[in-house]
Design a protein around this motif. Structure first.
Motif, short mmCIF file in Angstrom:
data_model
loop_
_atom_site.label_atom_id
_atom_site.label_comp_id
_atom_site.label_asym_id
_atom_site.label_seq_id
_atom_site.Cartn_x
_atom_site.Cartn_y
_atom_site.Cartn_z
N MET A 142 85.18 91.27 -34.29
CA MET A 142 85.11 90.54 -35.55
C MET A 142 85.52 89.08 -35.37
SD MET A 142 84.03 92.64 -37.79
CE MET A 142 84.16 91.54 -39.19
N CYS A 143 86.30 88.80 -34.32
CA CYS A 143 86.85 87.45 -34.16
C CYS A 143 87.47 87.38 -32.77
CB CYS A 143 87.93 87.18 -35.21
SG CYS A 143 89.24 88.41 -35.23
N ALA A 144 87.87 86.19 -32.37
CA ALA A 144 88.62 86.06 -31.13
C ALA A 144 89.98 86.73 -31.30
CB ALA A 144 88.80 84.57 -30.80
N PHE A 145 90.50 87.28 -30.21
CA PHE A 145 91.85 87.86 -30.18
C PHE A 145 91.96 89.13 -31.06
CE2 PHE A 145 92.38 83.10 -29.74
CZ PHE A 145 92.18 83.13 -28.39
N HIS A 146 93.13 89.35 -31.68
CA HIS A 146 93.39 90.69 -32.22
C HIS A 146 93.65 90.75 -33.70
CE1 HIS A 146 94.27 90.54 -27.98
NE2 HIS A 146 95.44 90.00 -28.17
N GLY A 147 93.42 89.68 -34.44
CA GLY A 147 93.66 89.73 -35.88
C GLY A 147 94.89 88.93 -36.28
N GLN A 148 95.30 89.13 -37.54
CA GLN A 148 96.33 88.29 -38.16
C GLN A 148 97.74 88.83 -37.90
OE1 GLN A 148 94.35 85.82 -38.73
NE2 GLN A 148 94.19 85.57 -40.93
N GLY A 200 79.42 78.14 -21.17
CA GLY A 200 80.79 77.64 -21.25
C GLY A 200 81.49 78.04 -22.53
N VAL A 201 80.77 78.77 -23.40
CA VAL A 201 81.37 79.17 -24.67
C VAL A 201 82.34 80.33 -24.43
CG1 VAL A 201 80.91 80.06 -26.99
CG2 VAL A 201 79.33 78.41 -25.97
N HIS A 202 83.51 80.24 -25.05
CA HIS A 202 84.55 81.28 -24.93
C HIS A 202 83.94 82.67 -25.16
CE1 HIS A 202 88.16 83.58 -25.73
NE2 HIS A 202 88.93 82.53 -25.50
N PRO A 203 84.15 83.61 -24.24
CA PRO A 203 83.52 84.93 -24.40
C PRO A 203 83.84 85.62 -25.72
CG PRO A 203 84.45 84.69 -22.20
CD PRO A 203 84.86 83.48 -22.96
N HIS A 204 85.04 85.44 -26.25
CA HIS A 204 85.33 86.04 -27.56
C HIS A 204 84.48 85.40 -28.66
CE1 HIS A 204 89.57 87.96 -26.81
NE2 HIS A 204 88.66 88.42 -26.00
N TYR A 205 84.17 84.13 -28.50
CA TYR A 205 83.31 83.46 -29.49
C TYR A 205 81.88 83.99 -29.34
CZ TYR A 205 86.90 79.97 -30.74
OH TYR A 205 88.03 79.33 -31.20
N GLY A 216 81.11 86.91 -28.33
CA GLY A 216 81.14 88.25 -28.91
C GLY A 216 81.10 88.21 -30.43
N THR A 217 81.86 87.31 -31.02
CA THR A 217 81.90 87.21 -32.48
C THR A 217 80.55 86.76 -33.04
OG1 THR A 217 84.24 86.61 -32.29
CG2 THR A 217 83.18 86.17 -34.41
N ILE A 218 79.96 85.77 -32.39
CA ILE A 218 78.63 85.29 -32.82
C ILE A 218 77.63 86.43 -32.70
CG2 ILE A 218 76.71 83.77 -32.21
CD1 ILE A 218 78.84 81.70 -31.29
#
Ligand SMILES: Cc1ncc(COP(=O)(O)O)c(C=O)c1O
Lengths: 508, 456
Positions: free
Chosen positions: A342-348, B161-166, B168-170
């Motif tokens: 859903m987002c970077a990392f693990h939430g709020q 170069g885009v952050h892998p978490h970004y 993933g979110t996109i």
């Protein structure tokens, strides 16, 4: 002048002059930071860099940025002056229906700022954040137990993000069984985020009609359910402040059609500890930690919107998953089966700490009392105001009381006018014109953290205003507010000619 | 219960006013099968002292950044936040207010949002900015969705170069909306290869600078290529302090800039809450997601601020809204704007220069260790190094020496197991750098000995 020993004596004057500066006693007239002249000023002391930026060549920014600075005392003054132009829960009852403006315990702020939570990086080795993952695990345990659901996705960042998470899990479940579906059914009374979310996920949104008594129309639901319906999104208690009496039947019909039941849990405060959504047949539900579990609204955010999931949807929950092993916790950041992230990392995390402190403070006994007092307070307001104002539905309400503007008919005063007059009496207005299903809606949610005295103070003020409205005292309403930091603002002008930032030219 | 003001007498008297005999009467609409008479199986309430103690014990199980040398970045950065920032955001009037829907009694919130929008527009070099998104990653996904609306095309090209978490979110958000997300293979100079992938179906190109490996890139050429093909250039910034030293994305031709604003005003918080920045050009303002604050006047002609252009938003436009976002990151935006006001342009430039200098010092120290290769050609405060062993194991060995030695790329993306991402900020001391270099060298010597031993 020597004033010691000379008591002041008030004297009557014939008219009150405007102030010369625009200030009004304690209320300062404060300009924008861009108008305080700090173009070459800073409020921080930093060491000199050892090395320069010659390695970056023409990547270096040479043109001015346009950011003024302030010293620390100026900064404090600027923002303290601004703060005094805001209404706040800590000032008076904040009756915004659907928003659950309850007290924010300060212990929660304190513990969220412990360096062991605040000064911890989301990607530092997991062996060094066992306490943080334990907080997530404990929050998950409380939420699962309170709802009776199988799993919880913690990462969604607010209610609407939770809705997105829930629908993505539903979509993934359908795709996994080769049964892609196209429609989502949403009652007319739903919050705007529900249809917006469904559309975002690519579903066609269809409305479900409402009965005379403010609930989902079962016949209409049944007629609209079909093999291409992916989910229904029903808020319970609903946005009219009513419990959906037929909810178990609604779930049964939905499941029989092969669809899932997404419940908008924004109003969980009314039933926490008394009703478990799992017992109602819910498949997915977001919980606004910034409502039921009292993390502060902060002038619009941040919040957190964990989503509880049924057995059927749990395998599709987004990353990360908490895994408990013999040597402690791990966060699986790439679990098999997850629909994604859903987002970077693990939430709020900051919200999880606050919510956990809140839940532990109340306990199983206190949380049940929360629901009971929230419902009691709303019904008390409903009982006290109903003699003068038109209640939208008969029978008990849950955590909020809904009124229509029928009682204002013929007065020339609108719901908006009435709300603005409440500002002059020291209260934040109730939610207006929502839900859309009744005319001129006024939705009042006191929450459980209001005392009897404050409830009476509020009801007395509203009743006196209602009498004034009925007596035709239109001036009191039409131009209101008269005593707020500003008078009514021209929103049409703002939208027609948008000025969205300060520019040197706009300085007046 | 200290947070519940009603007394038993209040409850009895209020029930009498309502005309109910017990609180159960108020729950009559709940189906009998779902009514629970007993308590849920959870602990009973606790006093403030006990709860604080419980949470302190949990906090003590985490290694906080201040406790020793610390080099993690990869989208979240450890900076010093002045004490006054946290003091101001805890004032009741900011902490315990709602979204400023009643502008007459919310000018405090609205004025700081206007200031915030102005600061973000200036920093990014764009015309307009909104009143915040959840975080940088969700802002990036919203930017892709916005580009598909503007161009009416359904393909997004993401640089390596885009952050892998970004990424993933996109991917999660855009693919369900039918957007074809083409993510290029991760590469230190990932922005270099992106132009070749632009075609006539491309709605937007998403690049990051400094990118996830720390590489700073002049994206002017990419902007030109994207715009020539009718696509938008979305620039992602995960370390917003870099904008105090590096050219603004706006000056290089970006159409949308999204950033993670955590570095200014906000603590690491194990990943959230953070604050997403979202800025674009004037002509696209009606396609933007999120709340916007605008200037106007009140009935007496005095300047004031309101939420505006809300016909884009879910509460008005429902299923036709530009986004479903409602609650955003208001208080984190306040922290950002206070910290930025304390810095000013002068302080921000000093801060950025100091970060860059610390990173150069770190690179010099690490580059001298045998077997360590600096991979990032031009960096701000973060860079990638290649180790002779898997970075994950090395980082764990460093933890035992009291050092949080950065983020192994394998933690966030596939491949490149030996790549370690390291960041330095103004909080990094020379002693931290010396200890890190010494212990990394020691750890690698140990690993070398172990591997040779195994091979023998
Ligand atoms: C009924 C309902 N659903 C959903 C939401 C959206 O939640 P959030 O603002 O946390 O995204 C709200 C919040 O205002 C709400 O009242």
């Amino acid at each position: 002048m020597q004033t010691v020993g000379r008591p002041t004596q008030p004297q009557a004057v014939s008219s009150i002059p405007e102030t010369l500066t625009g200030a009004r006693g304690l209320l300062q007239d404060e300009v924008l930071i861009f108008e305080l002249g700090g173009w070459d000023k800073t409020g921080v002391d930093l060491a000199k860099p050892e090395l320069d930026a010659s390695d970056l060549g023409d990547l270096v920014r040479t043109e001015p940025i346009g950011l003024p600075g302030l010293s620390e005392p100026e900064t404090l003054r600027h923002y303290v002056r601004l703060s005094q132009k805001n209404h706040a829960i800590d000032l008076a009852l904040y009756p915004l229906g659907s928003c659950t403006m309850k007290h924010n315990p300060r212990l929660n702020e304190k513990v969220a700022r412990l360096p062991g939570f605040a000064d911890v990086h989301p990607l530092q080795p997991q062996s060094t954040v066992q306490g943080a993952i334990a907080v997530m695990d404990q929050v998950a345990h409380w939420l699962k137990t309170l709802t009776g659901m199988a799993a919880v996705a913690l990462s969604p960042k607010a209610g609407a993000h939770g809705e997105l998470c829930g629908l993505l899990a539903i979509r993934a479940a359908h795709v996994a069984r080769g049964d892609a579906r196209k429609r989502v059914l949403v009652p007319t009374s739903a919050h705007g985020t529900n249809p917006a979310t469904a559309a975002f996920v690519g579903y066609a949104v269809e409305e479900i009609a409402q009965t005379e008594d403010g609930r989902v129309d079962l016949a209409d639901l049944e007629a609209k359910l079909g093999p291409d319906v992916a989910a229904i999104m029903v808020t319970n208690p609903n946005t009219c402040g009513l419990f959906e009496r037929d909810i178990i039947e609604i779930a049964r019909l939905t499941h029989a059609a092969g669809a899932y039941f997404y419940c908008d849990g924004a109003n969980f405060n009314a039933i926490v500890g008394r009703v478990r959504p799992a017992d109602l047949g819910v498949d997915a539900m977001h919980i606004n930690l910034h409502k039921t579990f009292s993390t502060p609204h902060g002038g619009g955010g941040p919040g957190a919107g964990p989503v509880v999931l049924s057995e059927a949807l749990a395998p599709f929950a987004p990353a990360p998953w908490i895994v408990t092993g013999l040597d402690g916790y791990t966060l699986d950041e790439n679990p098999d089966g997850a629909f994604g992230r859903m987002c970077a990392f693990h939430g709020q995390m900051g919200m999880f700490v606050r919510a956990l402190a809140y839940m532990k403070s109340h306990g199983a006994d206190g949380l049940r009392q929360v629901a009971e007092d929230a419902v009691l307070n709303a019904n008390y307001i409903k009982a006290r105001l109903s003699p003068l104002m038109s209640s939208a539905f008969s029978g008990p309400c849950m955590h909020e009381a809904l009124f229509t503007d029928a009682w204002l008919e013929g007065s020339g005063i609108t719901t908006l006018d009435f709300a603005k007059a409440m500002i002059d009496e020291g209260f934040h207005p109730m939610t207006m014109y929502f839900p859309l299903v009744v005319h001129g809606a006024m939705l009042i949610e006191p929450t459980e953290t209001e005392s009897r005295i404050e409830l009476d103070r509020f009801c007395d003020a509203v009743l006196r205003l209602a009498l004034a409205a009925r007596a035709g005292d239109a001036d009191r309403f039409k131009g209101a507010p008269f005593h707020a930091p500003l008078r009514r603002l021209d929103e049409t002008r703002a939208a027609r000619n948008p000025v969205l930032k300060w520019t040197p030219a706009s300085a007046g | 219960m200290r947070y519940l003001p009603l007394t038993p007498t209040d409850r009895t008297e209020m029930l009498a006013v309502i005309g109910a005999s017990s609180v159960d009467d108020l729950f009559v609409d709940v189906p009998a099968a779902a009514r629970r008479s007993g308590l849920v199986d959870l602990p009973m309430h606790e006093g403030e002292m006990e709860v604080e103690h419980d949470l302190r014990l949990l906090a003590a199980q985490n290694r906080a950044g201040w406790q020793g040398p610390f080099f993690c970045g990869a989208g979240a950065y450890r900076h010093h936040v002045p004490a006054s920032v946290d003091h101001i955001i805890q004032r009741s009037e900011f902490l315990t207010s709602y979204t400023p829907y009643q502008p007459e009694i919310a000018q405090g919130t609205l004025q700081y949002l206007f200031e915030f929008q102005t600061q973000v527009a200036a920093l990014t070099g764009m015309d307009v900015a909104n009143a915040s998104m959840y975080d940088g990653s969700t802002a990036a996904a919203e930017a892709v969705m916005m580009a598909t609306r503007v161009t009416r095309r359904k393909k997004a090209v993401l640089s390596g170069g885009v952050h892998p978490h970004y990424v993933g979110t996109i991917h999660t958000m855009a693919s369900v909306a039918g957007v074809d997300v083409v993510a290029q293979a991760f590469a230190v100079d990932g922005e270099a290869a992106v132009i070749a992938a632009i075609d006539a179906d491309t709605a937007c190109v998403v690049v990051q600078t400094p990118n996830v490996f720390g590489t700073a890139t002049d994206v002017t050429k990419i902007a030109e290529a994207a715009q020539a093909a009718g696509a938008l250039l979305v620039v992602v910034v995960t370390e917003v302090v870099s904008l105090g030293l590096l050219k603004s994305p706006g000056s290089m031709g970006a159409d949308i800039v999204v950033a993670e604003g955590q570095s200014i005003g906000n603590a690491l918080n194990f990943g959230g809450p953070y604050v997403g920045l979202f800025a674009t050009r004037e002509k696209y303002v009606r396609q933007m997601p999120g709340r916007l604050c605008g200037e106007t006047v009140d009935a007496d002609g005095r300047r004031g601020f309101v939420l505006t252009l809300s016909t884009r938003e879910q509460h008005i436009r429902r299923d036709k809204a530009t986004s479903n976002i409602c609650t955003n990151s208001g208080l984190c935006a306040l922290a950002f704007t206070i910290h930025m006001s304390l810095l000013g342009e002068k302080g921000l430039r000093q801060l950025a220069a100091l970060n860059h200098s610390k990173a150069r010092q770190l690179a010099t120290a690490l580059g001298q260790i045998p077997g360590v290769e600096i991979l990032t050609p031009r960096f701000f405060n973060e860079f990638a190094i290649r180790l002779p062993h898997a970075a994950q194991g090395v980082v764990e060995a460093l933890v035992r020496m009291g050092i949080i030695g950065g983020v192994p790329f394998s933690r966030i993306g596939a491949g490149m197991d030996n790549v370690l991402l390291v960041a330095a900020t103004e909080t990094t001391s020379e002693k931290d750098i010396t200890l890190f270099a010494r212990d990394l060298k020691g750890a690698l010597t140990q690993f070398n000995a172990d591997t040779n031993g195994e091979a023998a």
